[in-house]
Design an enzyme around this catalytic site. Structure first.
Site, PDB file in Angstrom:
ATOM      1  N   ASN A 147       7.959 -69.773  52.918  1.00 61.50           N
ATOM      2  CA  ASN A 147       9.344 -70.092  53.285  1.00 61.50           C
ATOM      3  C   ASN A 147      10.059 -68.765  53.506  1.00 61.50           C
ATOM      4  O   ASN A 147       9.505 -67.701  53.241  1.00 61.50           O
ATOM      5  CB  ASN A 147      10.043 -70.936  52.208  1.00 61.50           C
ATOM      6  CG  ASN A 147      10.063 -70.242  50.863  1.00 61.50           C
ATOM      7  OD1 ASN A 147      10.575 -69.130  50.719  1.00 61.50           O
ATOM      8  ND2 ASN A 147       9.460 -70.880  49.877  1.00 61.50           N
ATOM      9  N   SER A 188       3.742 -76.415  58.395  1.00 63.51           N
ATOM     10  CA  SER A 188       4.851 -77.380  58.472  1.00 63.51           C
ATOM     11  C   SER A 188       4.476 -78.844  58.264  1.00 63.51           C
ATOM     12  O   SER A 188       5.370 -79.702  58.315  1.00 63.51           O
ATOM     13  CB  SER A 188       5.612 -77.276  59.815  1.00 63.51           C
ATOM     14  OG  SER A 188       6.365 -76.075  59.865  1.00 63.51           O
ATOM     15  N   VAL A 238       0.555 -74.695  50.042  1.00 61.73           N
ATOM     16  CA  VAL A 238      -0.281 -73.533  50.397  1.00 61.73           C
ATOM     17  C   VAL A 238       0.266 -72.272  49.729  1.00 61.73           C
ATOM     18  O   VAL A 238      -0.464 -71.474  49.129  1.00 61.73           O
ATOM     19  CB  VAL A 238      -0.292 -73.352  51.929  1.00 61.73           C
ATOM     20  CG1 VAL A 238      -0.901 -72.022  52.338  1.00 61.73           C
ATOM     21  CG2 VAL A 238      -1.049 -74.501  52.600  1.00 61.73           C
ATOM     22  N   ASP A 239       1.584 -72.110  49.821  1.00 66.93           N
ATOM     23  CA  ASP A 239       2.271 -70.927  49.272  1.00 66.93           C
ATOM     24  C   ASP A 239       1.945 -70.780  47.781  1.00 66.93           C
ATOM     25  O   ASP A 239       1.547 -69.720  47.292  1.00 66.93           O
ATOM     26  CB  ASP A 239       3.778 -71.133  49.468  1.00 66.93           C
ATOM     27  CG  ASP A 239       4.567 -69.836  49.507  1.00 66.93           C
ATOM     28  OD1 ASP A 239       5.799 -69.922  49.608  1.00 66.93           O
ATOM     29  OD2 ASP A 239       3.957 -68.755  49.435  1.00 66.93           O
ATOM     30  N   TYR A 283       7.468 -79.542  54.936  1.00 63.25           N
ATOM     31  CA  TYR A 283       8.368 -79.450  56.097  1.00 63.25           C
ATOM     32  C   TYR A 283       8.242 -80.640  57.054  1.00 63.25           C
ATOM     33  O   TYR A 283       8.886 -80.670  58.095  1.00 63.25           O
ATOM     34  CB  TYR A 283       8.160 -78.117  56.820  1.00 63.25           C
ATOM     35  CG  TYR A 283       8.767 -76.913  56.086  1.00 63.25           C
ATOM     36  CD1 TYR A 283       9.476 -77.096  54.892  1.00 63.25           C
ATOM     37  CD2 TYR A 283       8.635 -75.630  56.563  1.00 63.25           C
ATOM     38  CE1 TYR A 283      10.017 -76.018  54.206  1.00 63.25           C
ATOM     39  CE2 TYR A 283       9.171 -74.540  55.884  1.00 63.25           C
ATOM     40  CZ  TYR A 283       9.875 -74.740  54.713  1.00 63.25           C
ATOM     41  OH  TYR A 283      10.414 -73.673  54.028  1.00 63.25           O
TER      42      TYR A 283
HETATM   43  N1  APR Z   1      -5.465 -75.145  51.437  1.00 63.76           N
HETATM   44  C1  APR Z   1      -5.274 -75.652  52.687  1.00 63.76           C
HETATM   45  N2  APR Z   1      -4.286 -76.518  52.986  1.00 63.76           N
HETATM   46  C2  APR Z   1      -3.447 -76.873  51.982  1.00 63.76           C
HETATM   47  C3  APR Z   1      -3.579 -76.371  50.651  1.00 63.76           C
HETATM   48  C4  APR Z   1      -4.643 -75.473  50.418  1.00 63.76           C
HETATM   49  N3  APR Z   1      -4.847 -74.947  49.192  1.00 63.76           N
HETATM   50  N4  APR Z   1      -2.582 -76.920  49.893  1.00 63.76           N
HETATM   51  C5  APR Z   1      -1.885 -77.732  50.692  1.00 63.76           C
HETATM   52  N5  APR Z   1      -2.393 -77.722  51.948  1.00 63.76           N
HETATM   53  C6  APR Z   1      -1.938 -78.448  53.132  1.00 63.76           C
HETATM   54  C7  APR Z   1      -1.080 -79.650  52.868  1.00 63.76           C
HETATM   55  O1  APR Z   1      -1.905 -80.814  52.775  1.00 63.76           O
HETATM   56  C8  APR Z   1      -0.195 -79.709  54.112  1.00 63.76           C
HETATM   57  O2  APR Z   1      -0.762 -80.559  55.078  1.00 63.76           O
HETATM   58  O3  APR Z   1      -1.114 -77.551  53.863  1.00 63.76           O
HETATM   59  C9  APR Z   1      -0.207 -78.295  54.667  1.00 63.76           C
HETATM   60  C10 APR Z   1       1.125 -77.571  54.658  1.00 63.76           C
HETATM   61  O4  APR Z   1       1.849 -77.999  53.524  1.00 63.76           O
HETATM   62  P1  APR Z   1       2.870 -77.031  52.735  1.00 63.76           P
HETATM   63  O5  APR Z   1       2.110 -76.092  51.931  1.00 63.76           O
HETATM   64  O6  APR Z   1       3.864 -77.954  52.078  1.00 63.76           O
HETATM   65  O7  APR Z   1       3.596 -76.181  53.884  1.00 63.76           O
HETATM   66  P2  APR Z   1       4.836 -76.536  54.823  1.00 63.76           P
HETATM   67  O8  APR Z   1       4.864 -77.975  55.195  1.00 63.76           O
HETATM   68  O9  APR Z   1       4.783 -75.491  55.898  1.00 63.76           O
HETATM   69  O10 APR Z   1       6.099 -76.284  53.875  1.00 63.76           O
HETATM   70  C11 APR Z   1       6.385 -74.969  53.472  1.00 63.76           C
HETATM   71  O11 APR Z   1       6.579 -75.625  51.201  1.00 63.76           O
HETATM   72  O12 APR Z   1       5.208 -74.769  49.619  1.00 63.76           O
HETATM   73  C12 APR Z   1       6.443 -74.655  50.151  1.00 63.76           C
HETATM   74  O13 APR Z   1       7.052 -72.377  49.829  1.00 63.76           O
HETATM   75  C13 APR Z   1       6.648 -73.315  50.797  1.00 63.76           C
HETATM   76  O14 APR Z   1       8.954 -73.744  51.151  1.00 63.76           O
HETATM   77  C14 APR Z   1       7.691 -73.657  51.792  1.00 63.76           C
HETATM   78  C15 APR Z   1       7.292 -75.036  52.271  1.00 63.76           C
END
Ligand code: APR
Length: 173
Positions: A23, A121, A32-33, A125
């Protein structure tokens, strides 16, 4: 085209650079973060903090990318990018595409030859998987970056894998 799709965990990828779905604060989160910071260790956050104190005082805008160490991860670098939050009120596809294009640009600058992407996203997101896959595959396949030979999408679950498999098949015609 050098595009791979695999089921797995982005933190376990043995590549030069893994892309983080960050983010704008660059100071961690969930999904993922959270996984990258948890498994990569405090060195990643320390470097993110240094970015916030220097080149990125206002954080990282959606669609842009910046690299740090990968800490304890198998990868060498983490390329943090900030996806757009999905909304039906406007078309933000260009920002989602930019996440991939900019991550590849940064990877090229680093000299990374292998890059792994999560699905930006599509979690917190809220971006619909099929459309996210279409945008991601198009952006990655249309971006020429000389030294990046492997572009890997790492899909965390079966629906994501199916969406990317279909999008890749359509793109390859
Ligand atoms: N490896 C691969 N993919 C993953 C993992 C992992 N370890 N963990 C989760 N995912 C997938 C989820 O299933 C989702 O489809 O990654 C995709 C993206 O999800 P998010 O991590 O929620 O990312 P995003 O939608 O871009 O939102 C970003 O979420 O975690 C917070 O700090 C981050 O505020 C930011 C927001």
């Amino acid at each position: 085209m050098g595009i791979e799709i695999v089921r797995g965990d982005i933190t376990a990828q043995e590549v030069d650079a893994v892309v983080n779905a960050a983010n704008s604060s660059l100071l961690g989160g969930g999904g993922v973060d959270g996984a990258i910071h948890r498994r990569g260790g405090p060195g990643i956050l320390a470097e993110c903090r240094r970015l916030r104190d220097s080149s990125h005082r206002d954080g990282l805008p959606a669609g842009q990318a910046v690299a740090t160490t990968a800490g304890e991860l198998p990868a060498r670098w983490v390329i943090h990018t900030v996806g757009p939050v999905y909304t039906t009120a406007e078309d933000r596809s260009h920002l989602l595409a930019s996440c991939y294009v900019e991550s590849l640009r940064v990877a090229g600058e680093l000299g990374a030859e292998t890059v792994a992407f999560p699905t930006i996203s599509t979690g917190a997101y809220g971006w619909p998987l099929d459309d996210a896959a279409r945008v991601a595959i198009a952006a990655v396949s249309e971006t020429a970056t000389s030294n990046v030979t492997t572009r890997r999408f790492v899909l965390f679950d079966s629906p994501a894998y199916a969406a990317f498999e279909s999008a890749l098949a359509r793109a390859e015609g």
